[in-house]
Design an enzyme around this catalytic site. Structure first.
Site, PDB file in Angstrom:
ATOM      1  N   LYS A   8       0.814  -1.219   0.000  1.00 44.10           N
ATOM      2  CA  LYS A   8       0.000   0.000   0.000  1.00 44.10           C
ATOM      3  C   LYS A   8       0.857   1.285   0.000  1.00 44.10           C
ATOM      4  CE  LYS A   8      -3.893  -2.277   2.315  1.00 44.10           C
ATOM      5  NZ  LYS A   8      -4.855  -2.185   3.431  1.00 44.10           N
ATOM      6  N   TYR A  24     -12.646  -2.083  -3.259  1.00 45.71           N
ATOM      7  CA  TYR A  24     -13.094  -2.115  -1.867  1.00 45.71           C
ATOM      8  C   TYR A  24     -14.613  -1.979  -1.733  1.00 45.71           C
ATOM      9  CZ  TYR A  24      -8.420  -2.121   0.215  1.00 45.71           C
ATOM     10  OH  TYR A  24      -7.163  -2.478   0.646  1.00 45.71           O
ATOM     11  N   ASN A  81      -1.847   0.188   6.883  1.00 46.22           N
ATOM     12  CA  ASN A  81      -1.341  -1.081   7.411  1.00 46.22           C
ATOM     13  C   ASN A  81      -0.492  -1.848   6.397  1.00 46.22           C
ATOM     14  OD1 ASN A  81      -3.411  -1.862   5.771  1.00 46.22           O
ATOM     15  ND2 ASN A  81      -4.508  -3.072   7.294  1.00 46.22           N
ATOM     16  N   HIS A 137      -2.227  -5.595   1.793  1.00 46.63           N
ATOM     17  CA  HIS A 137      -3.536  -6.244   1.702  1.00 46.63           C
ATOM     18  C   HIS A 137      -3.302  -7.665   1.198  1.00 46.63           C
ATOM     19  CE1 HIS A 137      -7.644  -7.172   0.364  1.00 46.63           C
ATOM     20  NE2 HIS A 137      -7.052  -7.674  -0.709  1.00 46.63           N
ATOM     21  N   GLU A 183      -9.697 -10.875  -7.309  1.00 44.86           N
ATOM     22  CA  GLU A 183      -8.739  -9.772  -7.142  1.00 44.86           C
ATOM     23  C   GLU A 183      -7.564  -9.893  -8.112  1.00 44.86           C
ATOM     24  OE1 GLU A 183      -7.896  -9.718  -2.898  1.00 44.86           O
ATOM     25  OE2 GLU A 183      -9.921  -9.023  -2.433  1.00 44.86           O
TER      26      GLU A 183
END
Ligand code: CMP
Length: 138
Positions: A9, A49, A112, A115, A126
């Site tokens: 990310k 998302y 964080n 993913h 995905e």
């Protein structure tokens, strides 16, 4: 052999730690069989998302995920989906186990660092979202 989908990310690409994260992935016997650095569009982030669209953090999440480049990856290995989730650690780094990517690198529950797909159905979906299956050399 199983495949899962991963995103490194923006908080991690910003801090130039994609190599450190890849090292942890590889040290845990997972193989990165495809990866590319891209800038997500708003539309891509919102579609990706979609399941979180009613959550209070959705708007912030889209802003954050489009705030800089991400590295999207296909990761392969025995039991890769569960294994990668263990290697990432808990969503909130405060709850992540020692040695996990999020314990070592994540800043907070939103930023964080990584993913990973949570199920086989989502892994296929995905991966298909960002990669051409024919181009992946396993
Ligand atoms: P990820 O595993 O990619 O799935 C959804 C993302 O939303 C998650 O990682 C975090 O980046 C973010 N997220 C999850 N829970 C929260 C929360 N409580 N507050 C803010 N962001 C969150």
């Amino acid at each position: 052999m199983q495949r899962t989908f991963s995103i490194i990310k923006p908080d991690a690409t910003k801090r130039n730690i994609t190599g450190s994260i890849n090292k942890i992935i590889e040290e845990n016997n997972l193989r990165i069989v495809a990866q590319k650095r891209i800038q997500l569009t708003n539309e891509q982030a919102e579609n990706f998302y979609d399941i979180h669209k009613d959550k209070p953090f959705f708007k912030d999440l889209i802003e954050y995920m489009t705030s800089g480049p991400v590295v999207v990856q296909v990761i392969q290995g025995d039991n890769a989906i569960t294994k990668y989730r263990e290697v990432m650690g808990a969503t909130n780094p405060d709850n992540a186990k020692e040695g996990t990517i999020r314990k070592i690198h994540a800043l907070n529950v939103q930023e964080n660092s990584v993913h990973g797909s949570d199920s086989e159905v989502n892994a296929v979906k995905e991966i298909d979202f960002f990669f051409n299956l024919n181009e992946i050399v396993g």
